[in-house]
Scaffold this motif. Structure first.
Motif, PDB file in Angstrom:
ATOM      1  N   GLY A 148      30.452  13.708  -9.357  1.00  0.00           N
ATOM      2  CA  GLY A 148      29.468  14.432 -10.155  1.00  0.00           C
ATOM      3  C   GLY A 148      28.071  13.948  -9.843  1.00  0.00           C
ATOM      4  O   GLY A 148      27.872  12.920  -9.196  1.00  0.00           O
ATOM      5  N   GLY A 150      24.189  13.635 -11.791  1.00  0.00           N
ATOM      6  CA  GLY A 150      23.479  13.752 -13.067  1.00  0.00           C
ATOM      7  C   GLY A 150      22.027  13.392 -12.883  1.00  0.00           C
ATOM      8  O   GLY A 150      21.569  13.178 -11.763  1.00  0.00           O
ATOM      9  N   THR A 151      21.324  13.318 -13.999  1.00  0.00           N
ATOM     10  CA  THR A 151      19.909  12.993 -13.962  1.00  0.00           C
ATOM     11  C   THR A 151      19.702  11.597 -13.379  1.00  0.00           C
ATOM     12  O   THR A 151      18.735  11.348 -12.665  1.00  0.00           O
ATOM     13  N   PHE A 152      20.622  10.679 -13.710  1.00  0.00           N
ATOM     14  CA  PHE A 152      20.434   9.273 -13.349  1.00  0.00           C
ATOM     15  C   PHE A 152      20.872   8.940 -11.927  1.00  0.00           C
ATOM     16  O   PHE A 152      20.513   7.914 -11.404  1.00  0.00           O
ATOM     17  N   VAL A 155      27.776  10.135  -9.126  1.00  0.00           N
ATOM     18  CA  VAL A 155      29.002   9.429  -9.495  1.00  0.00           C
ATOM     19  C   VAL A 155      30.029   9.692  -8.399  1.00  0.00           C
ATOM     20  O   VAL A 155      30.328  10.854  -8.080  1.00  0.00           O
ATOM     21  N   ALA A 168      35.380   5.110 -10.739  1.00  0.00           N
ATOM     22  CA  ALA A 168      34.209   5.996 -10.609  1.00  0.00           C
ATOM     23  C   ALA A 168      32.974   5.099 -10.595  1.00  0.00           C
ATOM     24  O   ALA A 168      32.816   4.268 -11.484  1.00  0.00           O
ATOM     25  N   LYS A 170      28.873   4.950 -10.638  1.00  0.00           N
ATOM     26  CA  LYS A 170      27.591   5.665 -10.794  1.00  0.00           C
ATOM     27  C   LYS A 170      26.546   4.921  -9.980  1.00  0.00           C
ATOM     28  O   LYS A 170      26.262   3.747 -10.247  1.00  0.00           O
ATOM     29  N   GLU A 222      36.070   3.081 -15.280  1.00  0.00           N
ATOM     30  CA  GLU A 222      37.436   3.574 -15.114  1.00  0.00           C
ATOM     31  C   GLU A 222      37.341   5.027 -14.634  1.00  0.00           C
ATOM     32  O   GLU A 222      36.383   5.734 -14.989  1.00  0.00           O
ATOM     33  N   LEU A 224      38.131   8.831 -14.719  1.00  0.00           N
ATOM     34  CA  LEU A 224      38.635   9.818 -15.681  1.00  0.00           C
ATOM     35  C   LEU A 224      38.790  11.160 -14.979  1.00  0.00           C
ATOM     36  O   LEU A 224      38.539  11.266 -13.781  1.00  0.00           O
ATOM     37  N   ASN A 273      29.968  15.494 -21.371  1.00  0.00           N
ATOM     38  CA  ASN A 273      30.048  14.033 -21.483  1.00  0.00           C
ATOM     39  C   ASN A 273      31.304  13.579 -22.221  1.00  0.00           C
ATOM     40  O   ASN A 273      31.379  12.451 -22.707  1.00  0.00           O
ATOM     41  N   LEU A 275      35.287  13.388 -21.342  1.00  0.00           N
ATOM     42  CA  LEU A 275      36.197  13.572 -20.198  1.00  0.00           C
ATOM     43  C   LEU A 275      37.655  13.357 -20.611  1.00  0.00           C
ATOM     44  O   LEU A 275      37.942  12.462 -21.427  1.00  0.00           O
ATOM     45  N   ASP A 288      28.716   8.564 -20.484  1.00  0.00           N
ATOM     46  CA  ASP A 288      27.266   8.694 -20.351  1.00  0.00           C
ATOM     47  C   ASP A 288      26.486   8.093 -21.522  1.00  0.00           C
ATOM     48  O   ASP A 288      25.931   8.819 -22.368  1.00  0.00           O
TER      49      ASP A 288
HETATM   50  N1  LIG Z   1      34.341   7.714 -15.287  1.00  0.00           N
HETATM   51  C1  LIG Z   1      34.244   8.891 -14.689  1.00  0.00           C
HETATM   52  N2  LIG Z   1      35.322   9.452 -14.117  1.00  0.00           N
HETATM   53  C2  LIG Z   1      35.230  10.664 -13.507  1.00  0.00           C
HETATM   54  N3  LIG Z   1      34.091  11.388 -13.427  1.00  0.00           N
HETATM   55  C3  LIG Z   1      32.986  10.878 -13.969  1.00  0.00           C
HETATM   56  C4  LIG Z   1      32.995   9.611 -14.622  1.00  0.00           C
HETATM   57  N4  LIG Z   1      31.751   9.363 -15.064  1.00  0.00           N
HETATM   58  C5  LIG Z   1      31.003  10.419 -14.716  1.00  0.00           C
HETATM   59  N5  LIG Z   1      31.729  11.344 -14.058  1.00  0.00           N
HETATM   60  C6  LIG Z   1      31.248  12.633 -13.539  1.00  0.00           C
HETATM   61  O1  LIG Z   1      29.894  12.508 -13.156  1.00  0.00           O
HETATM   62  C7  LIG Z   1      29.058  13.385 -13.936  1.00  0.00           C
HETATM   63  C8  LIG Z   1      27.730  12.690 -14.210  1.00  0.00           C
HETATM   64  O2  LIG Z   1      27.951  11.486 -14.941  1.00  0.00           O
HETATM   65  P1  LIG Z   1      26.980  10.994 -16.075  1.00  0.00           P
HETATM   66  O3  LIG Z   1      26.898  12.054 -17.149  1.00  0.00           O
HETATM   67  O4  LIG Z   1      27.360   9.633 -16.530  1.00  0.00           O
HETATM   68  O5  LIG Z   1      25.621  10.927 -15.232  1.00  0.00           O
HETATM   69  P2  LIG Z   1      24.154  11.148 -15.709  1.00  0.00           P
HETATM   70  O6  LIG Z   1      23.290  11.017 -14.523  1.00  0.00           O
HETATM   71  O7  LIG Z   1      23.880  10.223 -16.840  1.00  0.00           O
HETATM   72  O8  LIG Z   1      24.205  12.650 -16.212  1.00  0.00           O
HETATM   73  P3  LIG Z   1      23.233  13.428 -17.219  1.00  0.00           P
HETATM   74  O9  LIG Z   1      22.396  14.306 -16.352  1.00  0.00           O
HETATM   75  O10 LIG Z   1      24.178  14.226 -18.096  1.00  0.00           O
HETATM   76  O11 LIG Z   1      22.462  12.408 -17.999  1.00  0.00           O
HETATM   77  C9  LIG Z   1      29.887  13.693 -15.189  1.00  0.00           C
HETATM   78  O12 LIG Z   1      29.570  14.945 -15.758  1.00  0.00           O
HETATM   79  C10 LIG Z   1      31.307  13.682 -14.636  1.00  0.00           C
HETATM   80  O13 LIG Z   1      31.630  14.929 -14.065  1.00  0.00           O
END
Ligand SMILES: Nc1ncnc2c1ncn2[C@@H]1O[C@H](COP(=O)(O)OP(=O)(O)OP(=O)(O)O)[C@@H](O)[C@H]1O
Length: 506
Positions: A148, A150-152, A155, A168, A170, A222, A224, A273, A275, A288
């Motif tokens: 995935g 995301g903004t940050f 993953v 997973a 990030k 972990e 998911l 957010n 899973l 998240d």
């Molecule tokens: N533990 C995990 N296992 C499987 N997929 C994950 C996991 N953590 C995150 N993901 C995938 O990665 C994506 C982004 O993760 P996350 O929401 O933590 O990032 P973010 O950059 O904080 O996103 P946001 O833009 O929502 O703030 C999630 O929507 C999910 O699809």
């Protein structure tokens, strides 16, 4: 007139001919012509070496034999034995994984910063089969696939080279703001995992490790499965059963109870957010914590994803953990309907949808709100009392230089009870008990409506806490007889004041 076979028929006839020949060679196989035809049009089983032994010395055209004299299956030769096949073709062939083309997972993939390790968006450029890890080589993770974005940051699915666990990771953007905020995510998850939920019983994501790779903070979680938005989508946006909504909501209340006891606010609760742990059971985890904060450090005002944003955040008044309960109310209804309850196209549209369905927020909130004037006009009524009214679309657009549109209405009904009750009934298995099933479903829906109304209370002071909401018949499974009245009680989840030790936000 004779029909000319089309190319597909011709190919099938050729296949049947070949198959017939093969079977003819086998001879004693004892299979009739009909069987040959059936095989030619369907999938064939891949035989193992033992099966092939009777055919040794009956060389099918173009096939090679291995060192045991067994004719090799073309499927095997081109898949699991591909290296051997290359060596047969070219005895000088040597395989080295370093020569593999590097499959890039990051978009855009053009190097721009950080000695070419990062793209223009400060994301680390990830390649399949590369390693992520700290410089001391203590932790090493083999990159497998992207999960995935995301903004940050990104993953990615990785394998821990030490214990072979699939995890997973990030990989946070190489920018101070994201780095610092993600450090907060680490602190909050460590607190939740180690102090509040040491046994991993409360549906909160587990953080396994964290390290810095080429200036990028990496958080190891972990692994998911799908998120709840994907689940709703897979269900063609038709909504889930009240039973499944209850199962998910009960777990979310469990997680939110732990957060509330630690005085932590998630600040970005939404279906994306949440899973599934796996596709085999309805077990979920909240992820998240990148926007999470302590109740005494609510420094940010622009928080929560718009559809799930609470009225107090929109109005700009101090907020508490009850903003997560608002989001939970929106999520519960969305899981049931398959569509978001308040799909606001702008902040103005968001508050308009909320007011149209649930009425005006209490006057004290409007009096306190730093943003109230943006969306509401105040006036004095005939009794000399200060009152508020929502600005019209035209007035708001004029004042803010926007072109506000009414926004699509997904439901015919305008009140929550009507919307829930007008959702299609599930198809019941037993027709003889249909009346009973319908009655039960209607009672479930009445209970669900009452439950959601407690979460979607515009007044955060009156909005139910997770501990209170868990006592609702919709969650406990008791028969719903009358509107639920909140009973306060104590529950032990997290050591009192555990969240007090968090560092202060800048
Ligand atoms: N533990 C995990 N296992 C499987 N997929 C994950 C996991 N953590 C995150 N993901 C995938 O990665 C994506 C982004 O993760 P996350 O929401 O933590 O990032 P973010 O950059 O904080 O996103 P946001 O833009 O929502 O703030 C999630 O929507 C999910 O699809």
């Amino acid at each position: 007139m004779v029909d000319t076979p089309n190319p597909q028929q011709q190919q099938q006839q050729q296949l049947q001919g070949q198959q017939g020949q093969g079977q003819g060679q086998q001879g004693q196989g004892g299979q009739g012509q009909g069987q040959h035809r059936r095989r030619a049009s369907g999938f064939r089983r891949v035989r193992d070496g033992r099966d092939l032994r009777p055919y040794v010395n009956q060389q099918p055209a173009g096939r090679r034999v291995d060192e045991r004299g067994v004719f090799l299956s073309p499927l095997r030769q081109l898949t699991t034995s591909i290296l051997e096949t290359y060596r047969i073709c070219n005895p000088a062939f040597r395989y080295e994984s370093t020569h593999n083309p590097r499959r890039v997972l990051t978009k855009p993939s053009k190097p721009a910063h950080n000695d070419g390790y990062d793209n223009e968006e400060y994301d680390y450029i990830l390649y399949v089969n590369d390693l992520l890890g700290s410089e001391d080589g203590h932790n090493r993770y083999l990159i497998l696939d992207i999960l995935g974005q995301g903004t940050f940051g990104q993953v990615v699915k990785c394998q821990n080279m030490k214990n072979h666990e699939i995890v997973a990771v990030k990989v946070v953007k190489n920018k101070p703001a994201y780095f610092n905020q993600s450090m907060m995510e680490v602190t909050i998850l460590e607190l939740l995992n180690n102090q509040c939920d040491p046994q991993d019983e409360h549906h909160i994501l587990r953080l396994r490790d964290s390290f810095i790779h080429k200036n990028h903070l990496c958080l190891v979680f972990e692994l998911l499965s799908s998120n709840l938005y994907e689940l709703i989508k897979q269900n063609q946006f038709q909504g889930l059963s009240t039973q499944l909504v209850k199962v998910f909501t009960a777990q979310l209340l469990d997680a939110l109870s732990v957060l509330k006891d630690a005085r932590l606010i998630h600040c970005d609760l939404k279906p994306e957010n949440i899973l599934l742990k796996s596709l085999q059971s309805p077990q979920i985890k909240v992820i998240d914590f990148g926007s999470a904060c302590h109740e005494r450090q609510t420094v940010y005002t622009y928080i929560q994803s718009r559809f799930y944003r609470s009225p107090e955040v929109i109005l700009g008044i101090p907020y508490t953990a009850s903003i997560d309960m608002w989001s939970l109310g929106c999520i519960a209804v969305e899981l049931f309907l398959g569509l978001p309850l308040f799909p606001g196209t702008s902040e103005y549209n968001q508050i308009t949808r909320i007011v149209e369905m649930l009425g005006m927020p209490p006057t004290y909130m409007l009096d306190m709100g730093k943003q109230t004037k943006q969306f509401f006009d105040s006036f004095v009524d005939v009794y000399g009392q200060k009152k508020y009214r929502l600005k019209s679309l035209e007035q708001y657009s004029r004042e803010h230089g926007t072109n506000e549109q009414p926004g699509k209405q997904y439901f015919k009904a305008t009140t929550l009870p009507e919307i829930v009750n007008q959702a299609p009934m599930p198809s019941f298995k037993s027709s003889s008990r249909q009346g009973h099933e319908v009655e039960k479903e209607l009672n479930n829906r009445a209970s669900f409506i009452d439950f959601c109304q407690g979460l979607l209370n515009l007044n955060p002071i009156e909005r139910w806490s997770p501990q209170q909401a868990r006592m609702h018949p919709f969650i406990t499974g008791e028969k719903f007889t009358k509107p639920f009245s909140v009973r306060s009680f104590f529950s032990f989840q997290c050591p009192a004041g555990a969240g007090e030790s968090l560092p202060k936000a800048d």
